[in-house]
Design an enzyme around this catalytic site. Structure first.
Site, PDB file in Angstrom:
ATOM      1  N   GLU A  29      27.708  44.168  39.830  1.00 32.44           N
ATOM      2  CA  GLU A  29      28.228  45.482  39.442  1.00 32.44           C
ATOM      3  C   GLU A  29      27.686  45.896  38.073  1.00 32.44           C
ATOM      4  OE1 GLU A  29      31.838  46.081  37.421  1.00 32.44           O
ATOM      5  OE2 GLU A  29      32.610  44.082  37.901  1.00 32.44           O
ATOM      6  N   LYS A 163      42.247  39.651  36.778  1.00 28.53           N
ATOM      7  CA  LYS A 163      42.384  39.626  35.331  1.00 28.53           C
ATOM      8  C   LYS A 163      43.841  39.459  34.939  1.00 28.53           C
ATOM      9  CE  LYS A 163      39.348  42.670  35.101  1.00 28.53           C
ATOM     10  NZ  LYS A 163      38.776  43.982  34.927  1.00 28.53           N
TER      11      LYS A 163
HETATM   12  N1  PSU Z   1      35.845  42.599  35.197  1.00 27.36           N
HETATM   13  C1  PSU Z   1      35.371  42.461  33.932  1.00 27.36           C
HETATM   14  N2  PSU Z   1      35.042  43.571  33.261  1.00 27.36           N
HETATM   15  C2  PSU Z   1      35.132  44.807  33.824  1.00 27.36           C
HETATM   16  C3  PSU Z   1      35.635  44.954  35.158  1.00 27.36           C
HETATM   17  C4  PSU Z   1      35.967  43.805  35.792  1.00 27.36           C
HETATM   18  O1  PSU Z   1      35.259  41.367  33.422  1.00 27.36           O
HETATM   19  O2  PSU Z   1      34.766  45.781  33.173  1.00 27.36           O
HETATM   20  C5  PSU Z   1      35.687  46.315  35.832  1.00 27.36           C
HETATM   21  C6  PSU Z   1      35.234  46.150  37.291  1.00 27.36           C
HETATM   22  O3  PSU Z   1      34.185  47.059  37.524  1.00 27.36           O
HETATM   23  C7  PSU Z   1      36.439  46.504  38.114  1.00 27.36           C
HETATM   24  C8  PSU Z   1      37.064  47.532  37.225  1.00 27.36           C
HETATM   25  O4  PSU Z   1      36.119  46.996  39.394  1.00 27.36           O
HETATM   26  O5  PSU Z   1      36.950  46.936  35.931  1.00 27.36           O
HETATM   27  C9  PSU Z   1      38.476  47.839  37.615  1.00 27.36           C
HETATM   28  O6  PSU Z   1      38.839  49.050  37.041  1.00 27.36           O
HETATM   29  P1  PSU Z   1      40.202  49.767  37.499  1.00 27.36           P
HETATM   30  O7  PSU Z   1      41.279  48.832  37.082  1.00 27.36           O
HETATM   31  O8  PSU Z   1      40.208  51.073  36.713  1.00 27.36           O
HETATM   32  O9  PSU Z   1      40.113  49.978  38.979  1.00 27.36           O
END
Ligand code: PSU
Ligand code: MN
Length: 305
Positions: A29, A163
């Site tokens: 990604e 996370k």
């Molecule tokens: N994991 C990381 N850093 C990030 C992300 C995930 O270590 O920046 C990003 C990924 O792209 C994931 C997104 O899909 O955060 C999720 O964002 P949200 O909670 O707004 O859906």
């Protein structure tokens, strides 16, 4: 690449060749590069992760939208440009096509990367942590589109778990409801990104890349659609213990509420704040776990090839 997507997509020559020959490819990604880590660590991380995948005999395919072109696979110089780009959108299912239609530039989240990977015929994807159910979701309704994407799109996502800024218990509940297998890799305990463990069990456990490949093949054969989430604990040498992280996460969360951070901004805000609070240690851990996930993803891709 599906015929309909082809006019909007640039698949790099190495990725196209590997896919045509049935060799292993691992999607990566780009939101983690544009929104998840500061420069220059994001550039170093992106380059190292690609190198690890190559060392394992697979081809890395970083996915991103650049001025309206959906890119699958970047050159070394494109990867550096990505790490330096400012004002990029953060693209999920809702706005991936918007960025393409409007000629915009954006990092793809887990959800958007899965969509592009599946369209290109890539079956394995390495990231850090997925988005999930945020703490306080019962009032904010903040639940990542990543969870729905895992339910519908047939890509194996290798993560270090959810996370720890998320409500892990509720994230696991939603994944179960939506029929997404969550597989602890070599562990019975759900990893929590910066920490190897959490209070929650991993719903399923497998101990080898071959077993993961067999599981996904069997699902496909049985007509069970969708992706799966592999939860690969961060290497012990790089972990930050859960109790220590909990203090920082709580402080970051309080700041987010105080500053009324909402929507797409929540995850990047929390990651940046935690980086400050841990004086850079969280970033070192983040990089180590992404590298670890890239290695496993390459082995799964090889087992599937
Ligand atoms: N994991 C990381 N850093 C990030 C992300 C995930 O270590 O920046 C990003 C990924 O792209 C994931 C997104 O899909 O955060 C999720 O964002 P949200 O909670 O707004 O859906
Ligand atoms: Mn969200």
């Amino acid at each position: 690449m599906t015929d309909i997507a082809r006019p909007f997509t640039d698949v790099s020559a190495p990725v196209a060749a590997a896919l045509a020959e049935g060799r292993p490819v691992v999607a990566l990604e780009s939101t983690i590069v544009t929104h998840g880590m500061p420069f220059p660590q994001n550039a170093e991380m992106a380059a190292r992760v690609e190198a690890i995948i190559r060392d394992e005999g697979a081809v890395p395919a970083t996915i991103v939208v650049v001025e309206g072109r959906l890119k699958v696979g970047l050159s070394a110089s494109e990867l550096v440009s990505l790490a330096r780009v400012s004002g990029a959108m953060k693209l999920s299912r809702a706005d991936l096509a918007f960025a393409v239609a409007e000629g915009r530039t954006g990092g793809t989240t887990v959800a958007a990367t899965m969509i592009a990977a599946a369209a290109a015929g890539i079956r394995v994807f390495a990231t850090g942590g997925i988005g999930g159910v945020h703490k306080g979701a019962e009032t904010s309704f903040d639940i990542s589109a990543d969870l729905d994407e895992l339910a519908r799109t047939p890509v194996i996502v290798v993560s270090a778990g959810a996370k720890a800024i998320l409500d892990i218990e509720k994230t696991l509940e939603v994944l179960e409801t939506r029929g997404v297998p969550v597989v602890g890799y070599g562990t019975d305990v759900m990893p929590a990104f910066w920490s190897r463990g959490s209070r929650f069990g991993a719903p399923l456990r497998l101990d080898s890349a071959e077993a993961i490949a067999r599981f996904q093949r069997t699902r496909t054969a049985l007509g069970v659609a969708g992706g799966m989430l592999i939860a690969n604990p961060v290497p012990a040498a790089s972990e930050i213990p859960e109790a220590e992280m909990a203090v920082h996460i709580e402080a970051a969360q309080r700041d987010a509420v105080e500053r009324r951070v909402s929507g797409k901004a929540v995850t990047p805000f929390l990651l940046a704040r935690i980086l400050e609070l841990t004086q850079g240690r969280s970033l070192e851990t983040n990089i180590a776990l992404v590298e670890n996930n890239a290695r496993l993803a390459a082995r799964i891709a090889a087992a599937l090839a």
